[in-house]
Motif scaffolding. Structure first.
Motif, mmCIF file in Angstrom:
data_model
loop_
_atom_site.group_PDB
_atom_site.id
_atom_site.type_symbol
_atom_site.label_atom_id
_atom_site.label_comp_id
_atom_site.label_asym_id
_atom_site.label_seq_id
_atom_site.Cartn_x
_atom_site.Cartn_y
_atom_site.Cartn_z
ATOM 1 N N ALA A 118 0.757 -1.353 0.266
ATOM 2 C CA ALA A 118 -0.104 -0.093 -0.030
ATOM 3 C C ALA A 118 0.903 1.332 0.005
ATOM 4 N N VAL A 170 -0.830 5.100 -0.975
ATOM 5 C CA VAL A 170 -2.212 4.779 -0.213
ATOM 6 C C VAL A 170 -2.480 6.125 0.509
ATOM 7 N N PRO A 194 -6.255 8.248 2.234
ATOM 8 C CA PRO A 194 -7.640 8.152 2.512
ATOM 9 C C PRO A 194 -8.652 8.149 1.544
ATOM 10 N N VAL A 241 -8.766 5.819 -0.834
ATOM 11 C CA VAL A 241 -8.382 4.963 -1.720
ATOM 12 C C VAL A 241 -8.248 3.650 -0.940
ATOM 13 N N LEU A 242 -8.650 2.532 -1.551
ATOM 14 C CA LEU A 242 -8.252 0.995 -1.109
ATOM 15 C C LEU A 242 -7.459 0.384 -1.739
ATOM 16 N N THR A 243 -6.342 0.133 -1.400
ATOM 17 C CA THR A 243 -5.184 -0.528 -1.793
ATOM 18 C C THR A 243 -5.750 -2.256 -1.814
ATOM 19 N N ASP A 263 -6.612 -6.027 1.787
ATOM 20 C CA ASP A 263 -7.203 -4.634 1.322
ATOM 21 C C ASP A 263 -6.797 -3.786 2.697
ATOM 22 N N THR A 307 -6.328 0.587 3.723
ATOM 23 C CA THR A 307 -6.626 1.889 3.486
ATOM 24 C C THR A 307 -6.141 2.642 4.914
ATOM 25 N N VAL A 352 -14.491 4.871 0.621
ATOM 26 C CA VAL A 352 -13.594 4.124 -0.313
ATOM 27 C C VAL A 352 -14.195 4.359 -1.660
ATOM 28 N N VAL A 403 -10.180 2.233 -6.090
ATOM 29 C CA VAL A 403 -9.202 1.290 -5.785
ATOM 30 C C VAL A 403 -7.904 1.338 -6.464
#
Length: 555
Positions: free
Chosen positions: A278, A283, A285, A287-289, A298, A300, A456, A459
């Motif tokens: 991430a 990475v 806030p 955005v989900l890695t 997963d 964030t 989210v 991605v």
């Protein structure tokens, strides 16, 4: 003169070394070595959910992977390395003795699976995980509230307890249990002895129940109330933990010689692979890695002000500083992603493999060639055929819990399922349903984050699957109904480790500066198809209904 950072990524099957220019972010050289004992299936019993790895696999592969790296790197590059950092799978703990020696490295335990690292995917500790969850729910303070509220059989304490219950000799010799990521840093800095051993924030916070609000770990009586075998273990762990931008120590003379590196260079505190990945993905806030491999993880982040006192239900934890120092890292994931596809490939190819292996009319070279072609091409062919099918046309629905469910709401006792099969159902239709199931499982995680107040909006995907399959990635974009950026780097987790290595080595003043110089760019973006997204909204309801049926049938 250029300086370099070295990131070492310990995955499920292999270790990857990545050498990165600290100023430009150029990935100068890479090397990969498979674990030899693991490749032979030693010490594992898949039917019993037992997956163990020998510490010698990690140590021998470390020397081999760096020997290969220096053959590919510019001349003299090794002497310009300023720092080393690790990422590993997790939770992957091992028992050590009073001297800090991993039990499997002692002659008496050399071939004992219980004395080895208990790999993340080992699910032998389901009973113990349930006991820990029940104890936390009954305690005056719920010590799982920052770990999603449910303890998993994939995590540290349940694994330690299960092994000690199963093996009296290991229980008697185990002075402490340590995570793979922390052990690697300690090995290279000569700090494995319990008196000087220190732990990274990532593993401790997400899997070992560490939290600063209760001064480290739950009290000893919490653990002895579960089982006296746990007596004293929490008190032997260091109460202070460190973020990955901090230095464990300098590389010892012994390991400098074995690895071809300068003595004394900085070795950073280690973290789990997904958290390092991430960081390589920059990475932030909202955005989900998503690290997409055999399983998924997963990640964030959120500011402390944004997360407040909110304890997100059913995830793998929220830990201040576990990803980026000063930010709360949040982790979730799926217990099977690529593993589900691999299972189906083995199922479909099984008879053909046996025919090839048993054929008396084939010479050895031809047999190996045919097996290799089957291995390489069968999944590609099924994927291509599945991509031609319109969503919702086959009537087949699948559930992705073939290796249990990590999140939301950990439960390793559930299983996968397929419904809607007909005499005319094809392998392509079933494979498409499995791909959709993994995308639906990921959607459930995204929806849980949003329901709990964690944004989210998009991605970022890293890992092998994100680079190999347009079909899988487009399906995910349609099911999640949000854009997906795929990173350029082929070794994102190792790159994240290198970013931290550059920071602890002094090439950059902080992680943010190192990310700016070394973080990966985006190679491709998948945009959701509105028409497909609308169809998947309806198919997702069928997935949820199948999941409810499986859970009800289990009880």
């Amino acid at each position: 003169m250029s300086s370099y950072a070295l990131g070492l990524d310990y995955g499920s099957d292999s270790v990857r070394a990545l050498l990165v220019n600290t100023a430009t972010g150029e990935e100068v050289a890479t090397s990969v070595i498979n674990y030899p004992r693991w490749a032979k299936g030693l010490y594992c019993e898949p039917a019993a959910d037992q997956f163990r790895q020998h510490p010698l696999d990690y140590l021998e592969s470390l020397e081999q992977v760096l020997a290969g790296l220096w053959q590919r790197a510019p001349k003299g590059a090794a002497q310009a390395v300023v720092g080393v950092s690790f990422d590993t799978t997790g939770s992957t703990p091992i028992a050590v003795d009073t001297e800090g020696t991993a039990l499997a490295l002692k002659p008496a335990f050399a071939d004992n699976p219980n004395a080895m690292f208990v790999l993340w995917k080992d699910h032998t500790a389901v009973r113990e995980a349930a006991e820990i969850t029940a104890a936390a729910e009954q305690a005056p303070e719920n010590y799982l509230k920052y770990e999603g509220g449910i303890y998993s059989s994939e995590w540290y304490w349940s694994k330690a307890l299960h092994v000690m219950r199963a093996d009296k000799a290991v229980a008697a010799a185990a002075y402490m249990w340590v995570e793979h990521c922390d052990w690697m840093s300690a090995i290279l800095t000569g700090t494995t002895h319990p008196d000087v051993f220190r732990m990274g924030r990532c593993a401790a916070g997400h899997k070992v129940m560490w939290h600063e609000s209760w001064g480290g770990y739950p009290p000893n009586d919490f653990f002895t109330g579960i089982d006296p075998l746990l007596d004293g273990l929490c008190e032997r762990l260091p109460s202070e933990t460190f973020c990955a931008d901090e230095r464990v120590g300098g590389l010892t003379a012994e390991w400098a010689e074995r690895l071809g590196l300068p003595e004394g260079i900085a070795v950073g505190f280690s973290a789990f692979d997904c958290h390092m990945g991430a960081v390589a993905a920059n990475v932030q806030p909202g955005v989900l890695t998503k690290i997409m491999g055999t399983s998924t993880c997963d990640i964030t982040i959120a500011s402390q002000a944004a997360i407040g006192d909110n304890c997100v239900r059913g995830i793998c934890g929220q830990v201040d500083g576990s990803v980026i120092p000063g930010m709360v890292g949040l982790e979730a994931g799926q217990s099977a992603f690529g593993d589900l596809y691999a299972w189906f490939k083995r199922l479909v190819n099984g008879p053909a493999i046996q025919v090839i292996k048993q054929s008396e009319h084939l010479d050895a070279a031809t047999r190996e060639r045919l097996l290799a072609e089957l291995e390489d091409k069968s999944l590609i062919a099924m994927s291509a055929a599945a991509a031609k099918l319109a969503p919702g046309t086959s009537g087949v629905t699948a559930l992705d819990w073939v290796n249990g469910r990590r999140t939301p709401d950990a439960d390793q006792t559930v299983s996968g399922a397929i419904t809607g099969l007909k005499m005319g159902s094809t392998s392509a239709e079933v494979f498409r349903a499995l791909v959709e199931a993994t995308a639906f499982g990921a959607r459930a995680i995204i929806e849980r984050f949003r329901a709990e107040g964690v944004a989210v909006d998009s991605v970022v995907a890293i890992g092998g699957i994100s680079k190999k399959s347009d079909f899988v990635m487009q399906t995910c974009a349609d099911v999640w109904n949000c854009p997906i950026d795929v990173l350029e780097s082929e070794q994102s987790c190792a790159l994240g480790a290198a970013i931290f290595a550059a920071t602890v080595g002094g090439a950059h003043p902080d992680v943010a500066s190192a990310q700016q110089a070394m973080g990966s760019s985006v190679s491709q973006t998948y945009q959701p198809n509105e028409q497909a997204a609308a169809i998947f909204d309806e198919l997702y309801k069928q997935y949820q209904a199948l999941g409810q049926y499986v859970e009800a049938a289990k009880s």
